[in-house]
Design an enzyme around this catalytic site. Structure first.
Site, PDB file in Angstrom:
ATOM      1  NE  ARG A  15       2.282  28.221   4.117  1.00  0.00           N
ATOM      2  CZ  ARG A  15       2.999  28.669   5.124  1.00  0.00           C
ATOM      3  NH1 ARG A  15       4.312  28.524   5.135  1.00  0.00           N
ATOM      4  NH2 ARG A  15       2.421  29.259   6.160  1.00  0.00           N
ATOM      5  CG  ASP A  39       5.751  26.774   7.801  1.00  0.00           C
ATOM      6  OD1 ASP A  39       5.939  27.778   7.094  1.00  0.00           O
ATOM      7  OD2 ASP A  39       5.708  26.814   9.046  1.00  0.00           O
ATOM      8  CG  ASP A  85       9.105  29.262   9.440  1.00  0.00           C
ATOM      9  OD1 ASP A  85       8.705  30.045   8.569  1.00  0.00           O
ATOM     10  OD2 ASP A  85       8.346  28.677  10.236  1.00  0.00           O
ATOM     11  NE  ARG A  95       1.402  25.433   8.326  1.00  0.00           N
ATOM     12  CZ  ARG A  95       1.628  26.335   9.283  1.00  0.00           C
ATOM     13  NH1 ARG A  95       2.764  26.964   9.341  1.00  0.00           N
ATOM     14  NH2 ARG A  95       0.691  26.609  10.171  1.00  0.00           N
TER      15      ARG A  95
END
Length: 264
Positions: free
Chosen positions: A83, A95, A97, A92
């Site tokens: 990334r 990702d 989170d 990207r």
């Protein structure tokens, strides 16, 4: 052990392979157990519109780590997968989170829990409800798709296959994989998959051009979520121009009704 939820997203290369790699890496984090993983869902890009659509998923995990420790491991996985942290909300390869971490509510310069944009993101809410349909935020607010207007989900890409299966089915090439054709349609138990896309695959085979599928080779399966599935045909970047020329010539010879989507 704390129950937590991790959002995953990718819009570069073979998106489903990227999600599978990330899930495999998450499972290898110390004091971590992956409890459940949602289907992968295709979504429109949020906030920054001019980029490729995303494949998104959510993993439910249990962990003995702190939220800050988990975040550190997730950043390491992102970095190891290549990334590049450039344009905010941009393209990207992966990702990751943290959405929720038990009943924790906290804000630090590095991390806010629950994720501050969780409720507005359909690409997060839809896969989250897939695996936890009665989930509430720590303050008691029920999570729903009401108000989730960013990154709207437009298709169900199905279960995320095991990484070993994906790697076994993909030719080994040094280049990045790029999309040269796609088709989106509702699948059912009798209709099969788009015939135009099948012809394009055959043209690539005859030309000796390696190809792969994102998310996987289309099958005659019922979509339990009632959403269209999008299948993309990928080739190595070095072969992309030749593949597009071949497929463009094929489209010119096909009846209009047989070609639901052309090449990119």
């Amino acid at each position: 052990m704390v129950a937590a939820y991790i959002a995953l997203g990718s819009n570069e290369g073979n998106r489903i392979l990227n999600l599978s790699r990330a899930i495999d890496a998450i499972a290898e984090i110390p004091e971590m157990h992956v409890e459940r993983v949602s289907h992968a869902y295709e979504s429109e890009p949020a906030y920054l519109r001019e980029q490729r659509r995303f494949a998104n998923a959510v993993a439910a995990v249990s962990t003995g780590l702190s939220a800050e420790q988990l975040l550190g491991y997730l950043h390491e996985i992102e970095d190891s997968m290549g990334r590049v942290r450039g344009i905010e909300n941009g393209s990207r390869v992966i990702d990751l989170d943290i959405l929720l971490f038990g009943d924790e509510e906290s804000t630090t310069p590095e991390l806010t829990i629950p994720h501050p944009r969780l409720a507005e993101r359909d690409f997060v809410v839809t896969p989250l409800l897939d695996i936890a349909p009665r989930l509430h935020l720590p303050d008691g607010t029920r999570i729903t798709r009401d108000g989730a207007t960013e990154g709207v989900v437009i298709g169900d890409l199905g279960e995320i296959p095991d990484i070993g299966v994906l790697l076994h089915d993909m030719p080994i090439v040094a280049d990045e994989w790029v999309e040269v054709a796609s088709s989106s349609a509702r699948q059912d138990a009798t209709a099969g998959w788009d015939s135009a896309l099948a012809l394009k695959r055959e043209v690539l085979e005859e030309a000796g051009i390696p190809y792969a599928w994102d998310p996987y080779e289309p099958e005659m399966t019922m979509d339990p979520f009632g959403l269209p599935r999008t299948f993309r045909l990928l080739v190595p970047e070095a072969d992309a121009d030749a593949a597009r020329e071949l497929l463009a010539a094929l489209v010119d010879t096909m009846p209009a009704q047989s070609s639901s989507e052309g090449t990119d």
